[in-house]
Design a protein around this motif. Structure first.
Motif, PDB file in Angstrom:
ATOM      1  N   LEU A   1      -0.037  15.219  23.020  1.00 55.89           N
ATOM      2  CA  LEU A   1      -0.746  16.314  22.351  1.00 55.89           C
ATOM      3  C   LEU A   1      -1.979  16.712  23.160  1.00 55.89           C
ATOM      4  O   LEU A   1      -2.230  17.889  23.398  1.00 55.89           O
ATOM      5  CB  LEU A   1      -1.199  15.857  20.965  1.00 55.89           C
ATOM      6  CG  LEU A   1      -0.216  16.112  19.842  1.00 55.89           C
ATOM      7  CD1 LEU A   1      -0.848  15.693  18.530  1.00 55.89           C
ATOM      8  CD2 LEU A   1       0.135  17.585  19.785  1.00 55.89           C
TER       9      LEU A   1
ATOM     10  N   ARG B   1      -0.972  18.617  26.244  1.00 58.14           N
ATOM     11  CA  ARG B   1      -0.547  19.989  25.995  1.00 58.14           C
ATOM     12  C   ARG B   1      -1.717  20.870  25.607  1.00 58.14           C
ATOM     13  O   ARG B   1      -1.769  22.038  25.942  1.00 58.14           O
ATOM     14  CB  ARG B   1       0.474  20.021  24.857  1.00 58.14           C
ATOM     15  CG  ARG B   1       1.850  19.629  25.291  1.00 58.14           C
ATOM     16  CD  ARG B   1       2.772  19.825  24.136  1.00 58.14           C
ATOM     17  NE  ARG B   1       3.995  19.077  24.312  1.00 58.14           N
ATOM     18  CZ  ARG B   1       4.814  18.809  23.312  1.00 58.14           C
ATOM     19  NH1 ARG B   1       4.528  19.227  22.096  1.00 58.14           N
ATOM     20  NH2 ARG B   1       5.912  18.156  23.540  1.00 58.14           N
ATOM     21  N   ARG B   2      -2.630  20.279  24.868  1.00 54.77           N
ATOM     22  CA  ARG B   2      -3.737  21.096  24.370  1.00 54.77           C
ATOM     23  C   ARG B   2      -4.708  21.466  25.475  1.00 54.77           C
ATOM     24  O   ARG B   2      -5.126  22.609  25.573  1.00 54.77           O
ATOM     25  CB  ARG B   2      -4.507  20.318  23.306  1.00 54.77           C
ATOM     26  CG  ARG B   2      -3.894  20.458  21.961  1.00 54.77           C
ATOM     27  CD  ARG B   2      -4.696  19.712  20.948  1.00 54.77           C
ATOM     28  NE  ARG B   2      -3.901  19.583  19.745  1.00 54.77           N
ATOM     29  CZ  ARG B   2      -4.137  18.695  18.805  1.00 54.77           C
ATOM     30  NH1 ARG B   2      -5.134  17.849  18.937  1.00 54.77           N
ATOM     31  NH2 ARG B   2      -3.391  18.649  17.744  1.00 54.77           N
TER      32      ARG B   2
ATOM     33  N   PHE C   1      -6.261  24.460  17.734  1.00 56.92           N
ATOM     34  CA  PHE C   1      -5.586  23.162  17.749  1.00 56.92           C
ATOM     35  C   PHE C   1      -6.483  22.103  18.362  1.00 56.92           C
ATOM     36  O   PHE C   1      -6.449  20.938  17.991  1.00 56.92           O
ATOM     37  CB  PHE C   1      -4.291  23.236  18.560  1.00 56.92           C
ATOM     38  CG  PHE C   1      -3.294  24.176  17.963  1.00 56.92           C
ATOM     39  CD1 PHE C   1      -3.200  24.317  16.596  1.00 56.92           C
ATOM     40  CD2 PHE C   1      -2.472  24.926  18.776  1.00 56.92           C
ATOM     41  CE1 PHE C   1      -2.280  25.187  16.043  1.00 56.92           C
ATOM     42  CE2 PHE C   1      -1.558  25.789  18.234  1.00 56.92           C
ATOM     43  CZ  PHE C   1      -1.454  25.924  16.864  1.00 56.92           C
TER      44      PHE C   1
ATOM     45  N   LEU D   1       4.048  27.105  19.355  1.00 54.92           N
ATOM     46  CA  LEU D   1       2.882  26.381  18.832  1.00 54.92           C
ATOM     47  C   LEU D   1       2.876  24.948  19.346  1.00 54.92           C
ATOM     48  O   LEU D   1       1.841  24.406  19.718  1.00 54.92           O
ATOM     49  CB  LEU D   1       2.905  26.378  17.308  1.00 54.92           C
ATOM     50  CG  LEU D   1       2.600  27.728  16.661  1.00 54.92           C
ATOM     51  CD1 LEU D   1       2.848  27.668  15.173  1.00 54.92           C
ATOM     52  CD2 LEU D   1       1.160  28.095  16.943  1.00 54.92           C
ATOM     53  N   ARG D   2       4.072  24.362  19.372  1.00 53.66           N
ATOM     54  CA  ARG D   2       4.174  22.983  19.833  1.00 53.66           C
ATOM     55  C   ARG D   2       3.745  22.904  21.302  1.00 53.66           C
ATOM     56  O   ARG D   2       3.011  22.007  21.694  1.00 53.66           O
ATOM     57  CB  ARG D   2       5.609  22.515  19.665  1.00 53.66           C
ATOM     58  CG  ARG D   2       5.719  21.049  19.416  1.00 53.66           C
ATOM     59  CD  ARG D   2       7.088  20.656  18.980  1.00 53.66           C
ATOM     60  NE  ARG D   2       7.102  20.200  17.601  1.00 53.66           N
ATOM     61  CZ  ARG D   2       8.051  20.460  16.744  1.00 53.66           C
ATOM     62  NH1 ARG D   2       9.064  21.221  17.106  1.00 53.66           N
ATOM     63  NH2 ARG D   2       7.989  20.001  15.523  1.00 53.66           N
TER      64      ARG D   2
ATOM     65  N   ARG E   1       1.789  24.836  22.826  1.00 52.47           N
ATOM     66  CA  ARG E   1       0.360  25.108  22.970  1.00 52.47           C
ATOM     67  C   ARG E   1      -0.481  23.970  22.403  1.00 52.47           C
ATOM     68  O   ARG E   1      -1.682  24.085  22.273  1.00 52.47           O
ATOM     69  CB  ARG E   1      -0.005  26.401  22.251  1.00 52.47           C
ATOM     70  CG  ARG E   1       0.627  27.630  22.863  1.00 52.47           C
ATOM     71  CD  ARG E   1      -0.264  28.263  23.891  1.00 52.47           C
ATOM     72  NE  ARG E   1       0.293  29.511  24.386  1.00 52.47           N
ATOM     73  CZ  ARG E   1       0.873  29.650  25.576  1.00 52.47           C
ATOM     74  NH1 ARG E   1       0.986  28.618  26.380  1.00 52.47           N
ATOM     75  NH2 ARG E   1       1.343  30.816  25.960  1.00 52.47           N
ATOM     76  N   GLY E   2       0.164  22.925  21.971  1.00 51.97           N
ATOM     77  CA  GLY E   2      -0.598  21.752  21.590  1.00 51.97           C
ATOM     78  C   GLY E   2      -0.786  21.549  20.099  1.00 51.97           C
ATOM     79  O   GLY E   2      -1.652  20.791  19.682  1.00 51.97           O
ATOM     80  N   ALA E   3       0.038  22.228  19.276  1.00 50.28           N
ATOM     81  CA  ALA E   3      -0.070  21.985  17.840  1.00 50.28           C
ATOM     82  C   ALA E   3       0.580  20.648  17.540  1.00 50.28           C
ATOM     83  O   ALA E   3       1.691  20.375  17.991  1.00 50.28           O
ATOM     84  CB  ALA E   3       0.627  23.094  17.068  1.00 50.28           C
ATOM     85  N   SER E   4      -0.113  19.800  16.789  1.00 52.73           N
ATOM     86  CA  SER E   4       0.454  18.487  16.479  1.00 52.73           C
ATOM     87  C   SER E   4       1.478  18.630  15.367  1.00 52.73           C
ATOM     88  O   SER E   4       1.552  19.662  14.705  1.00 52.73           O
ATOM     89  CB  SER E   4      -0.653  17.544  16.038  1.00 52.73           C
ATOM     90  OG  SER E   4      -1.259  18.043  14.884  1.00 52.73           O
TER      91      SER E   4
ATOM     92  N   VAL F   1      -0.160  19.527  12.158  1.00 54.52           N
ATOM     93  CA  VAL F   1      -0.547  20.929  12.014  1.00 54.52           C
ATOM     94  C   VAL F   1       0.674  21.781  11.670  1.00 54.52           C
ATOM     95  O   VAL F   1       0.637  22.605  10.741  1.00 54.52           O
ATOM     96  CB  VAL F   1      -1.201  21.435  13.315  1.00 54.52           C
ATOM     97  CG1 VAL F   1      -1.328  22.939  13.290  1.00 54.52           C
ATOM     98  CG2 VAL F   1      -2.552  20.787  13.513  1.00 54.52           C
TER      99      VAL F   1
END
Ligand SMILES: Nc1ncnc2c1ncn2[C@@H]1O[C@H](COP(=O)(O)OP(=O)(O)OP(=O)(O)O)[C@@H](O)[C@H]1O
Ligand SMILES: [Mg+2]
Lengths: 338, 914
Positions: A101, A104-105, A135, B371-372, B374-377, B380
């Motif tokens: 995570l 990616r973020r 996020f 979204l995934r 782009r880093g959405a957990s 989220v």
């Protein structure tokens, strides 16, 4: 026997030399095998690649050669079947859920070829850019400000309140780049970002990527079929059959080109002043010879290698090498797989 | 790069916008939440309402004696306080659940009437013609009496005393008969001697009781039998009428003020009755069982404690508890049947829910992937989808709940209602969120995934097998439906879906290969399309399988009960019509009248028998009382041929019986299973003998145990052939005591001649077929299973529509592709229909197997329900096969229509970019 033991001991105690050292992106014999109901596809077959920090690099290759697969792995959406892929210190093969995570973020930004896949259709351009920041956490106002700043940087500030469907393809891709840049990533991966655009717009989008690379110092990897793009980057690597086969360096375009440290034994392509194409010698000692060369020299199946003081010669297997004193000739199978 | 995980959250604005983008699937989800929770809540409330009205009707139909709570006691010298305390104590008998539904009537009547000390109206030698008056006190009667003259008796300011004058109220009739008027004063002498009591008439009333002037007053006079109609006695029988008047002894009850009761009981012991008269209008049907238990415990503890020193021979009693129990048993049976009926409905509801969620997620798959990336957990994304679903499910459920509560006034099971509402509001959101929260596996784990798929399939099948075994093992234990039993159809539906997913490739691959070899393009394309994954994906196929399974189960269940009821009616009556001699009249039926019935045009076959109950079977160990049936085996076999009573075992027995011959003094017989051990293997010479109508005969038992249909339910019996009996006892002539008749096809009513057989009782199969043998149970369960059926149809339709919507896009795209390649529209449609044929077949087979299997597996549990026939084999009606195919076929047709061959498909093709 004893010497062997000593060597082993040395290997254990001595500082192991890690391939790639401190390169920003390291692919070390990356293998990716797709398994479907009844077939296995080896999309990547032990690919080695090093990219320095702040480099702008293009990846080219025939369709199906494994470019998207490589980018998928580097973006953290996919994982290698074998081998090691490291980006900015993250080992992508062994990421924990949490690290994935984080990666990616904040570490990587991704841009797809299909413009519709890059943006959420129901959000405005500014909201799309702000979303990844949400996020990662951060104040609403700061997010908004940074989104506008990025849109400004990419020249699409006037589109900020429009939905993706109300934007042109080029504008959409530039907003997508802004979105990818939102969390100040260290690496941007773009899979044919200009594939759906006309050449003028493609140039604009590419210029945006180059700007990000130049001004923000982001490492950029672009997959492209577009000659206009690949000719404007300092380093272009070509993937063939899941491996890097050749690399083209353009002097004066990108001084960081040599940062990869790959053993490059060059032969001039003879195309011109700036570009020089190299074949890549991987760590197993394999070289992919360009098809034109093998065809022209009639190289097939078996070849003879000759070691000269300053170079290695490759001869068709059925002819005798002309050089008088050849040390024991080495036969080599065409290294297509193992 | 600074702010990291932990702060991640959802942009509310983005969320709100996303809702707009998926309003279609969300609307479906909302509708679903509304329909599911609404139908369950409304169903529960309606069932409760129905149960309650049945309950009230059932109680209202009982006599007051069956439903009253009563306490009786003999009271002497009780002070007002003691009396009040006793009343409070008896009031405590009434459970709180009955508080609004009982009318208390408290009555105390002195044990022996006092005699009016007064000169004989007509003085005749020694005859004292003196009326006897019973003093009675009842607050309710006092209140219910309507005074036509004077006023209700009331104690003077200082209270009533034995020394003073006691005011009384008398009924109009009493006043007329005895010549009493307001102000008349008289002295009553106690029967045992002692001080007299002076009373004065203060009012004359018309008792409005009995004829029911108003609610509550109806039973006020129940314990004052002689008040309303003074009892007449022939006082001196030989005296005869005098001056045109009968020679009468009057006995009447007169009312004293309730406040004077302590004075009265001090003067003489009184019988006190505290009656709580039940008015079922305020009762809820669901409370029957708890009420009954409470009443029983209160009565028994009251009987233990008694009322106190001033009271003797206290008795607390009621018939209400058993009455309530009887109802509760019926209600439990009815709701057990309902749960069976609803068990399949749960499977469809789940299937529908899965489909709706699948569509919701499918529409957003691109957005979710982005979204995934782009880093959405997972959290989220889960809250994103969860909140979307919550936004529609909560209002829809609340609306359903409110509508149900306002429209259906009857209260259902409160806890159930809230549970349903909770599930309706949260179920879909939680399910959807949990699907999204699971991040797609990143590593190349396809091999492992395939392995886990097999593990999943294996587990599902194993659970199914365990559930079936578990349900079958509990034969006879428990009376109702437990969760495992109710879930069985759902579990088997899942198994069926798993089997379908495994069957389809098996069916499709060879078909695709075959079609590929042939020339037909349509066949080839259809087979190829069928082999492709999207049309046969597990969720859609699973949902259709679940719906079809539930449909098959429902029709199997109904048919099984129906068939069992038919069989039971055959066993109960023995034929379509039975004429039997009325018990007690003893004699045989009139042969001419029986012949007239047999000759009636609607009768197909007939058989007669003589039944001798309580005859003695003598074996060396002693005597056993048995029932003896004397029949003509061939005639009886002709009667039952082709009916459910006709089994190979019965046939071979009857054949053996008609082949057996009697000889002088010895008669062949079939013996029931319980007697077989007694009569077999006895040494010759001491064989069994039967005393039949005082004739002793040797018995020659035939080998096997008998299963003589008319004797079903009789324990020890013998079946003797008429011919064999007359060979053994030529002199013994016996008429028939029972006659059976079967109708010709199409005949439903008994012939008129049947009613004309003298001294007979007529039973027809038609009248026992109406229900489960009990009208109330039939009514309750019929109503509930109708409601379940409606819900099944509703949900199956929803399932079909959703399955259509879920697959429409893929099918539309492929058929649009065919169209753009120049395929004729008809061929494209044919491909679209044919490609689903393997799926239909697989679903049909799996649904029939699972639905029938569930019905079969549930038979023991069904047999445990009271008052319901006990089938031994589930029935698979042709309708079930139809349902198994109709559900998925309908799905295909709707999909095909939805795929819209033409402009719409082309447009969608262009939109999706091919
Ligand atoms: N999900 C998948 N399952 C099976 N095989 C796949 C999958 N994705 C890609 N492949 C195969 O892996 C190989 C590499 O695919 P990849 O998408 O990386 O190629 P590419 O270089 O991006 O091609 P293009 O330029 O056409 O986009 C191809 O042979 C492809 O068929
Ligand atoms: Mg690609």
């Amino acid at each position: 026997m004893l010497s062997q033991l000593n060597r082993l001991e040395a290997a254990v105690s001595g500082p192991a030399e890690v391939y790639g050292g401190d390169a920003h992106v390291v692919c070390d014999r990356v293998v990716r095998i797709y398994q479907t109901e009844d077939v296995e596809v080896q999309a990547l077959q032990g690919l080695d690649l090093l990219v320095g920090r702040g480099e702008l690099m293009a990846i080219v290759g025939a369709s199906g050669s494994g470019k998207s697969t490589l980018l998928g792995i580097l973006s953290g959406l996919d994982a290698p079947t074998a081998g090691r892929a490291t980006v900015a210190g993250f080992d992508l093969g062994a990421l924990s859920k949490r690290d994935r995570l984080r990666y990616r973020r904040a570490t990587v930004g991704f841009i797809w070829q299909n413009t519709a896949k890059n943006l959420l259709p129901f959000l405005s351009a500014a909201d799309n850019v702000a979303l990844p920041m949400a996020f990662a956490g951060g104040g609403r106002r700061a997010r908004r400000a940074r989104a506008l700043e990025l849109l400004e940087l990419l020249g699409v500030a006037d589109c900020r309140d429009r939905r993706p469907t109300q934007l042109s393809g080029g504008q959409q891709q530039r907003v997508a780049i802004a979105t990818a840049l939102a969390n100040r990533p260290e690496v941007i991966l773009a899979d044919e970002p200009t594939g759906e655009l006309d050449s003028a717009t493609a140039a604009q989008v590419f210029e945006a990527l180059r700007g990000a690379n130049r001004e923000l110092g982001v490492t950029v990897l672009v997959v492209t079929h577009d000659k206009a793009v690949s000719e404007h980057v300092g380093r272009t690597v070509e993937i063939r059959d899941g491996r890097i086969s050749t690399e083209t360096l353009r002097a004066g375009l990108d001084p960081a080109a040599d940062a990869d440290g790959a053993d490059a034994s060059g032969t001039g392509t003879g195309t011109g002043v700036v570009a020089e194409q190299y074949a890549v010698l991987d760590r197993a000692g394999r070289v992919q010879l360009p098809r034109e060369y093998t065809d022209a020299a009639g190289l097939r199946d078996r070849v003879r290698l000759t070691l000269d003081p300053d170079h290695v010669g490759v001869w068709p297997g059925h002819t005798r090498p002309p050089a008088p004193p050849a040390p024991a000739p080495i036969s080599s199978e065409d290294a297509s797989d193992d | 790069m600074t702010a990291m995980a932990g702060h991640a959250r959802l942009e509310t604005r983005a969320l709100a916008r996303s809702v707009g983008a998926v309003r279609g699937p969300l609307a479906v989800l909302a509708l679903l939440a509304f329909v599911l929770s609404g139908s369950l809540i409304a169903g529960d409330r309606l069932v409760a309402a129905h149960t309650t009205s049945a309950f009230r009707a059932y109680l209202a139909a009982q006599s007051a004696a069956q439903t009253d709570l009563t306490a009786t006691s003999t009271v002497s010298a009780a002070s007002a306080a003691t009396l009040a305390e006793a009343t409070a104590q008896t009031n405590a008998l009434v459970p709180s659940g009955l508080a609004g539904a009982v009318t208390p009537v408290h009555t105390a009547v002195i044990a022996q009437p006092g005699t009016w000390r007064k000169a004989a109206v007509i003085g005749h030698r020694s005859v004292t013609w003196a009326p006897q008056l019973s003093l009675a006190s009842s607050p309710q009667a006092t209140a219910a009496a309507r005074y036509v003259q004077g006023s209700a008796p009331a104690c003077p300011a200082g209270g009533c005393t034995a020394a003073g004058v006691l005011p009384i109220g008398v009924s109009q009739a009493t006043a007329d008969q005895l010549g009493l008027g307001v102000g008349t004063r008289l002295v009553l002498d106690p029967p045992t001697g002692g001080a007299g009591l002076t009373v004065q008439v203060s009012g004359i009333f018309a008792a409005s009781g009995g004829t029911g002037a108003g609610a509550g007053s109806g039973h006020a006079f129940d314990d004052l039998g002689t008040l309303v109609q003074p009892r007449l006695d022939e006082w001196v029988p030989q005296l005869g009428p005098y001056a045109g008047q009968s020679n009468m002894q009057w006995e009447a009850e007169v009312l004293v003020p309730p406040a004077a009761l302590s004075v009265v009981t001090t003067w003489q012991p009184a019988h006190a009755t505290w009656r709580y008269h039940l008015e079922p209008d305020g009762l809820a049907g669901s409370a029957a069982a708890t009420l009954s238990a409470e009443i029983k415990s209160r009565i028994s503890s009251a009987n233990l404690l008694g009322l106190g020193a001033a009271f003797s021979a206290d008795t607390f009693s009621t018939h209400l508890a058993p009455t309530l129990d009887a109802f509760a048993t019926l209600d439990a049976s009815a709701s057990a049947l309902a749960e069976f009926a609803l068990a399949g409905t749960a499977a469809i509801a789940l299937a529908v829910l899965f489909l709706a969620i699948r569509i919701l997620l499918g529409r957003q798959s691109t957005a979710l992937a982005l979204l995934r990336a782009r880093g959405a957990s997972g959290a989220v994304l889960a809250s994103w989808i969860g909140v979307q679903a919550l936004l529609v499910c909560v209002p829809a459920t609340v609306l359903a709940l409110l509508l149900c509560r306002t429209l259906i006034s009857s209260a259902g099971h409160g806890a159930l209602e809230w549970a349903v509402a909770g599930c309706g509001a949260l179920g879909a959101p939680v399910l959807a969120a949990s699907v999204v929260a699971r991040a797609p596996r990143v590593a190349s784990a396809s091999r492992r995934r395939r392995g886990s798929r097999w593990i999943g399939r294996g587990t599902a099948l194993l659970i199914g097998a365990v559930a079936v075994v578990g349900v079958r093992m509990r034969t006879g234990t428990g009376t109702g439906v437990d969760p495992l039993t109710a879930l069985l159809p759902s579990v088997l539906a899942v198994d069926a879906a798993v089997l379908v997913s495994m069957l389809i490739p098996l069916l499709v691959r060879p078909a695709a290969r075959l079609a590929g070899r042939g020339r037909g393009l349509v066949g080839y394309l259809a087979a190829a399309a069928a082999a492709r994954r999207p049309t046969v994906d597990l969720v859609t196929a699973g949902a259709l399988t679940a719906a079809a399974t539930a449909a098959v189960f429902a029709s199997c269940f109904t048919a099984t009960l129906g068939t069992a009821r038919v069989t039971e009616s055959w066993q109960y009556v023995g034929a379509d019509l039975r004429v039997s001699s009325v018990a007690g009249s003893g004699g045989a039926l009139d042969p001419d009248a029986l012949a007239a019935v047999a000759a009636a045009p609607g009768i197909a076959a007939h058989a007669e028998a003589s039944v001798f109950a309580e005859q003695s079977l003598l074996v060396p160990q002693g005597g056993v009382s048995v029932t003896v049936y004397v029949v003509d085996p061939a005639e009886y076999r002709g009667l039952i041929r082709g009916t459910p009573l006709d089994t190979p075992a019965v046939e071979s027995e009857l054949d053996a019986l008609s082949a057996a011959h009697g000889s002088a003094g010895t008669v062949p017989a079939l013996v029931s299973a319980d007697l077989l051990g007694l009569v077999q293997g006895l040494p010759s010479g001491s064989g069994p003998t039967i005393v039949l109508a005082e004739n002793t005969l040797d018995l020659a038992p035939l080998g096997s145990a008998a299963a003589f249909p008319p004797a079903t339910g009789t324990s020890s019996y013998l079946v003797v052939p008429r011919a064999g009996l007359s060979q053994a006892l030529p002199a013994f002539q016996t008429g028939s005591t029972v006659a059976w008749y079967t109708y010709k096809p199409g005949v439903t009513a008994p012939p008129a001649a049947a009613a004309r057989v003298p001294a007979s009782a007529v039973a027809t199969r038609a009248e026992t077929m109406g229900g489960y043998g009990n009208d109330l149970l039939s009514a309750l369960s019929a109503w509930i299973s109708r409601a379940a059926g409606v819900l099944d149809v509703l949900l199956a339709a929803a399932c079909v529509l959703l399955a259509a919507a879920a697959t429409a896009k893929a099918r539309a795209a492929s058929s649009a592709f065919l169209l753009t390649m120049g395929t004729r529209r008809r061929s494209a449609a044919a491909v679209s229909v044919f490609e689903t044929v393997p799926m239909l077949l697989a679903i049909g087979v799996a649904a029939v197997a699972a639905g029938y299997g569930a019905a079969q597996a549930l038979l023991p549990a069904l047999a445990a329900i009271g008052g319901v026939p006990r089938p031994t084999l589930a029935t698979l009606p042709p309708g079930a096969l139809l349902a198994a195919l109709a559900v998925p076929a309908l799905g295909v047709l709707v999909t095909t229509a939805g795929a819209g061959f033409g402009r719409e498909a082309q447009l969608s093709f262009q939109r999706t970019g091919g």
